[in-house]
Every structure is written in structure tokens, then in C-alpha cells.
Design an enzyme around this catalytic site. Structure first.
Site: not given
Ligand SMILES: O=c1ccn([C@@H]2O[C@H](COP(=O)(O)OP(=O)(O)O[C@H]3O[C@H](CO)[C@@H](O)[C@H](O)[C@H]3O)[C@@H](O)[C@H]2O)c(=O)[nH]1
Ligand SMILES: [Mn+2]
Length: 696
Positions: A127, A427
Site C-alpha cells: 500500500d 476484520d
Molecule cells: O492502509 C493500510 C493499513 C494497514 N495495512 C496492513 O494491515 C496490516 C495490519 O496493520 P497493523 O498496523 O499491523 O495493525 P494491527 O493493529 O497490528 O492489526 C490488527 O488489527 C487490524 C485491524 O485494525 C487487522 O487488520 C489486523 O489483521 C490485525 O492484526 C499490516 O500488514 C499493514 O501493512 C494495509 O495493507 N493498508
């Protein structure tokens, strides 16, 4: 239940042949006691409401109903040719917060699954549209042809090279050679981050042509689609002549004028691009830091996918989101309840939630894009059999088209199809909508974690992550799971963290006195909630220290992340604010990690999120001291009337010990910054207390 037409690619289950069942369903042994406790606790709360006391914050804890165990005993009865294809989606969004070498490790661990390699296709969604990430994957594709046979021949379990080389492993000339290759790839990928992908890194004209796209006006927020097939399973073999999986880099088109819907938008693009290129009936969605910890995971999935009894309604299979290196688990990321206990209970109630990562979907459960009147593209049907070559100009042109930022306008993407828009916890929201449509899910929690990821090692990162989740939960609304109430619990928690303490300053009693009948009810509610929480943690094999961290972070989150999330949602509903997806940093700083490993809090940077917990820490400490003075000078009567307030303030003080330490006793970079905005608030708080003291 939505009707399912056409033949399901997964329905070719092998003959049972009197084999043991693929998996069994058992009632959880603690179902009875848990239900009994839930009923008694509910009655106690009703009694409390009856007594017109204020609501006591408590943790909703799931009633574990059933456990679904699976077994691999029958995997021998599958023939490899019958295995369904598997499209793996990995999302990354920022090369500085999510270093490409980490994403590469995740991808390699998944490419090296114990599964027919030619059936695996790994799609990487970038992204950020970063040339660094693409460069890293060009290098990873080369390294994969050595790494995959190495894993196979040595039967190693840790298939993320970083994890394997950081662990104790046997050494011989082969291992040394491959380690050297990995280190040289890693150095190249990390070095390129300090400059740009210049001529010295480019190997041929094809690569030059791709990187030329990054010239003029290409920014993370505004750029054309880039789709690059880095490995093609029909043509690329590893060094032993075995097939390699498909590896495809996708950076969807972005424009400042079109909404991109964050991760859900990225996943929907992958859903369409993969339908056109490979159309595997199974899809695995992975965050970029969640590497595979068990190469046999896809085989476990087949035990559910091939079960004809559940197949018609099976939407997805969820693995818990587990984290590595938690050690003392300073920020409560073991998540015993959310990721292990509650989903088990939910399994008996229609299915576990979707956690965004570690999830195997059946493609058809995510909708049939070709059925949309607007699209009319037969290649988007879940039943479409891909015959064309993945690199053929037709396929690539169509794939670019469906990755464009205007493609979804006036379609059902994000509302009825694919991953759903409208919440920062896309999710949970997607899982909720799928459950509402009649799909069910299964929770699979093998002893050896199927996937492991990184939890934040910095308090402010953790609080921001929780704030995003809090906002997302409120966006979903009050319809789905008990988690929605988490955010709202910030209101009573904030009241309990300040009001009884301010009353204590004035010697005013707000809870029943020691020998009053309602006193015992308060004691029961307090000990009951904490006691059950503790017992479940310990029964599930956790330590006292980790439980303590978890309950402490529950309090801090309510005072900070969830309180801000609630305020932000209110402001948004009045049109005064908007919010986005702040990606959690996965960068590991050695010094920070050392402090984290010792169980110290890492603060370091000023943030408004720290204001309420810091203020609560000081107010509670002062009110506790003042209360002790009152009891000491006032005698037994005063003691009996203030005992519950003293216990509450005392517990908050105990929970805030790391805050006092970070303010007063530390000099390292992780201490509380002196410029914290809270000091202004704090002085206001103190003035207010003085006023009360003065009145008294
Ligand atoms: O615009 C975006 C924003 C995030 N991501 C991806 O989304 C994933 C999760 O992002 P992260 O910053 O790691 O967030 P977390 O809070 O750790 O993620 C949890 O919470 C998210 C919802 O808020 C879910 O999507 C994730 O699967 C879950 O692991 C990562 O691989 C990012 O690269 C994108 O692809 N595009
Ligand atoms: Mn994450």
C-alpha cells in the site's frame, strides 16, 4: 444462508475408507462452571443495579462451550494432486514502519509450506507503493530457489530465515552457505533503504522498466498500479528442479481523490487480481509480520475443508494471533481471552471472529464478483478456471484494470462482497457480516502456534493500536460481540479512577461501609471478576506476572486508548474529526528491546494518550496518602466507611507503579518525557484537589 450454485472446488473429499474422522467436536470441560459463574455474576450485577450503586467495570468473559480439535491422522488419505490451490495474501503499508526484510521473511516462511508448491501463489500488497519493497521481493525470489529446497531437505520447522538463523540450529557447510546468502540478501535490502533503487542494484532491462515507474510524481498516496510477477510456478524452478510457488507483487493504484479503504481495500484488490491470475479456492490472509511457525498448517485446514458435514456453510478457519518474544508481556499482548478463550466459546455459537491474519477463507464465501451486473467480467467468478498464463498480456491488462482506484465505484465491493468497509477493525466487521449471512467459521488452535508476529514494544505504539481498535469497535455498532462494550467501558473506568478518589480527598464515602449488607456484594463483584480472569489465565498455562500485566493494561487502555476512541467517535459524528489507519511500527530498536525484555515500560515520546493514566496515577497516589491520614486521625469509623475507596485507590496505585518509576526513577530514553502535556493537566488536577482539601 446464501445459496451456493456450481460445483465447489473443495467438494472432492477423499473416500472415508473407515479412517478416523478428520476432526472431532468436544464440549469444553469448563463449560458448566463458566455458565454457573456467568449466571451468578449476572444476578450480582442486577442486585447492584437494584441497590442503585454505580456500575462496576468488569470484564465480560466468554463461556467456553465447545472445542474443535483437528487431527492430521488422516492426511495420508489425500492425494497431493487433489489438494486445492492456495492464494496467500500478505499486506504491507509502510517500508519504514514495516521493514521490507521482515515482510520478505513472512513471505518466504509461507512459500515454504509443506504443500504442493505449484499450488501456492503468494500475493504481496504494497500500500505504500514502495520501490524498496519491490526490490526486496526481487531479491527474495532469487533466494527462494535456495531456501525452499533447503527447508525441504533438512525438514526444518522454522521456515522464516530470520527466525531459523536466530535460533539454535545445526551447522554444516550447507547451512553456512545459505546463511551467508541470506545475510547478503538482507544487507542489500537494508542498504537500498538508505538511498534509492539506482543502477547498481538493477540487473536487467525488465527490472529497469519496472523501476522507471517510480520516476516523476509517484508518491505513496498517488501512483499507478504496479503488478509484477516475480516467480511463475510454471516456469521457475528451484535449484533442485522443483517448482517454485507463484510470487506476485501488487501495488494498487492510489489517488488523492479516491477513498482506498485501508487494509480492506488492499485485500479486495488482491481478491480480484488473484481471481484473474490463479483463482485458488482457498485464501490465506496475513499481516506482513505474521510469519508461519508451522509448515503443516495448510494440511490441518484440509481436515475442515474436506468435511462434507460442515462444508456447505464453512466460510473461514481462524488461527489465533500469537506473538513471539513476549517475555514478561509488559503490555498484556498474550491476549488469553480475546485470542484463545473467547474464540473457543464462539466456536460453539456459530464461529470464531475474523482476526485479520492467520485466516483461511473459502473464496466463494467472500462473494461472486462476476455476478455483479456492473462488472460482467467472467474471469472474476469463483468458478472460473484459469487457463491463461499468469504473465500473458491479457491477464496482466485485466489485473491492472481491477486494481485501479475507480474500479469499485458503484459496485458492491466492501458492502456485500469481499472484505467489508466502514470500520477500522475491518476484520471483525467482515467476520460479523459473513456470520450474519449464514457462513460459519472454525477456530483452530494447535499447540505449536501456526503463526507468530510482533507485538509493540513501546507503550505509545500499543496505546495507538488500541485506540484504532476502539474506534473500529464503535464504528461496528452495538450489534455483534462483547468487545464493542470494551470501548464504552472507558467511561465507567474513568469515573472509577477519579471520582471516588476526589471524594476521598473530602472524606466523603461513596461505597457501602464495611458492615453494611451491600458491602459484600461489592467485594464479590470485584473478587469474582478478577478471580475468574486470573484462574482462566493460570489454567491456560500463563504466569501471574502476565496476568498482572494484562489486567494493568486493561485499566490503562480504558483510561487512555478507549477514552480517546470514544471522544473521537463523538467528534466524528458531529463532523469535527476524521480518522485513519495508523500502522503499528514493527521496527525493533535493540536498546528498546533490552528494556522491554527486562520488563521496563518504554515511553520516551510525549503523547496526549499518556495524559489520563499519568494524571490518574498521581491523583490516586495522593488520595491514598490523604485517605490514610484521615483514617489514622479519624479512627475506626472513618476506616470502615472509606475502606472500599482505599482499596480502589490502592489497586490503581499498584497498577501505576511503572508510571511512577518512569516519571521519577529512570534516566534512560524510555522514561516519561518531561514535556508531557499531562503536567499542565496535572497542575489543574492538583489545584482542583487543593480546592477540595481546602473546603474540607
Ligand atoms: O492502509 C493500510 C493499513 C494497514 N495495512 C496492513 O494491515 C496490516 C495490519 O496493520 P497493523 O498496523 O499491523 O495493525 P494491527 O493493529 O497490528 O492489526 C490488527 O488489527 C487490524 C485491524 O485494525 C487487522 O487488520 C489486523 O489483521 C490485525 O492484526 C499490516 O500488514 C499493514 O501493512 C494495509 O495493507 N493498508
Ligand atoms: Mn500488526
Amino acid at each position: 444462508m446464501r445459496s451456493q450454485s456450481g460445483r465447489d472446488d473443495n467438494s472432492t473429499a477423499p473416500e472415508p475408507n473407515n479412517q478416523p474422522p478428520f476432526h472431532t467436536v468436544e464440549r469444553h470441560p469448563r463449560t458448566g462452571p463458566n455458565r454457573f459463574f456467568a449466571e451468578v455474576y449476572t444476578l450480582a450485577i442486577l442486585a447492584l443495579l437494584y441497590s442503585h450503586a454505580q456500575t462496576l467495570p468488569h470484564k465480560l468473559s466468554g463461556c467456553a462451550l465447545f472445542v474443535v480439535n483437528n487431527t492430521l491422522k488422516t492426511s495420508k488419505s489425500f492425494r497431493e494432486e487433489e489438494f486445492p490451490g492456495l492464494d496467500v495474501f500478505i499486506c504491507t503499508a509502510d517500508p519504514y514502519k514495516e521493514p521490507p526484510i521482515g515482510v520478505v521473511n513472512t513471505a518466504l516462511s509461507l512459500m515454504a509450506y509443506d504443500y504442493p508448491t505449484e499450488k501456492i501463489s503468494v500475493y504481496v500488497s504494497d500500500d505504500a507503493g514502495s520501490a524498496f519493497t519491490l526490490f526486496a521481493f526481487i531479491e527474495a525470489a532469487k533466494f527462494a530457489s535456495y531456501w525452499l529446497p533447503f527447508c525441504r531437505e533438512n525438514d526444518i520447522m522454522d521456515r522464516s530465515p530470520h527466525v531459523y538463523f536466530s535460533s539454535v540450529h545445526s551447522t554444516n557447510s550447507d547451512t553456512d552457505k545459505i546463511k551467508e546468502m541470506y545475510e547478503s540478501m538482507k544487507a542489500k535490502v537494508e542498504n537500498v533503504m538508505n538511498r534509492e533503487v539506482s543502477e547498481i542494484y538493477i540487473n536487467d532491462d525488465e527490472e529497469r522498466e519496472v523501476f522507471n515507474k517510480w520516476k516523476s510524481g509517484f508518491t505513496p498516496q498517488d501512483h499507478p498500479t504496479v503488478i509484477q510477477v516475480l516467480l511463475d510456478s510454471r516456469h521457475n524452478n528451484d535449484i533442485t528442479g522443483h517448482f517454485l510457488p507463484n510470487l506476485i507483487y501488487v501495488s494498487r493504484q492510489k489517488s488523492m481523490t479516491s477513498p482506498h479503504h485501508f487494509k480492506a481495500g488492499a485485500l479486495n484488490v488482491l481478491l480480484r487480481v488473484s481471481t484473474i491470475m490463479t483463482n485458488a479456492p482457498l485464501i490465506l490472509t496475513q499481516d506482513c509480520d505474521m510469519y508461519s511457525n508451522d509448515p503443516t498448517t495448510p494440511l490441518r485446514i484440509l481436515c475442515y475443508v474436506y468435511d462434507l458435514a460442515i462444508q456447505p456453510t464453512l466460510g473461514f478457519i481462524q488461527f489465533p494471533q500469537r506473538f513471539q518474544g513476549l517475555n514478561k508481556d509488559t503490555y498484556g499482548y498474550e491476549f488469553k481471552h480475546i485470542i484463545r478463550l473467547h474464540p473457543r466459546g464462539a466456536d460453539g455459537l456459530g464461529g470464531a471472529y475474523y482476526f485479520g491474519t492467520g485466516t483461511f477463507f473459502r473464496r466463494r464465501a467472500l462473494g461472486d464478483p462476476s455476478a455483479c451486473v456492473e462488472t460482467g467480467i467472467p474471469e472474476l467468478s469463483p468458478d472460473y478456471v484459469v487457463k491463461k498464463h499468469i504473465k500473458s498480456p491479457d491477464v496482466l491488462a485485466l489485473a491492472h484494470g481491477v486494481a485501479s482506484c475507480n474500479y469499485e465505484i458503484q459496485t458492491q465491493w466492501g458492502s456485500k462482497m469481499g472484505f467489508r468497509y466502514g470500520s477500522l477493525v475491518e476484520d471483525l466487521f467482515t467476520g460479523y457480516q459473513m456470520h450474519s449471512e449464514g457462513w460459519r467459521s472454525i477456530f483452530c488452535d494447535p499447540e505449536r502456534a501456526a503463526f507468530l508476529g510482533n507485538a509493540p514494544i513501546n507503550l505509545v505504539d500499543a496505546l495507538y493500536q488500541w485506540k484504532r481498535w476502539g474506534v473500529g469497535l464503535l464504528e461496528i455498532g452495538l450489534g455483534y460481540s462483547c468487545y464493542i462494550f470494551w470501548t464504552i467501558l472507558s467511561i465507567p473506568t474513568t469515573i472509577y479512577a477519579f471520582l471516588p478518589q476526589l471524594a476521598l480527598f473530602n472524606g466523603v464515602t461513596v461505597f457501602p461501609k464495611m458492615y453494611e449488607p451491600w458491602f459484600l456484594l461489592h467485594v464479590f463483584l470485584f473478587i469474582g471478576a478478577y478471580g475468574q480472569d486470573f484462574i482462566e489465565y493460570v489454567i491456560e498455562g500463563s504466569s501471574f506476572r502476565k496476568w498482572w500485566s494484562s489486567q494493568r493494561m486493561w485499566m490503562i487502555r480504558n483510561l487512555s486508548s478507549f477514552a480517546f476512541a470514544t471522544a473521537e467517535c463523538l467528534l466524528k459524528s458531529t463532523g469535527l474529526s476524521s480518522y485513519g489507519f495508523i500502522v503499528t511500527s514493527k521496527v525493533v530498536d535493540d536498546e528498546q528491546y533490552k528494556r522491554y525484555y527486562r520488563g521496563m515500560w518504554e515511553i520516551g515520546v510525549p503523547s496526549t494518550l499518556l495524559v489520563p493514566p499519568t494524571t490518574a496515577a498521581i491523583i490516586n497516589l495522593l488520595s491514598f496518602i490523604w485517605g490514610a491520614v484521615l483514617i489514622f486521625s479519624g479512627g475506626r469509623d472513618v476506616g470502615e466507611s472509606l475502606v472500599l475507596q482505599m482499596v480502589l485507590a490502592g489497586c490503581i496505585v499498584l497498577n501505576c507503579l511503572p508510571i511512577y518509576e518512569a516519571i521519577a526513577l529512570r534516566s534512560d530514553h524510555g522514561k516519561m518525557p518531561t514535556k508531557l502535556p499531562s503536567f499542565q493537566h496535572l497542575s489543574q488536577g492538583l489545584l482542583c484537589c487543593n480546592f477540595h482539601i481546602f473546603q474540607w
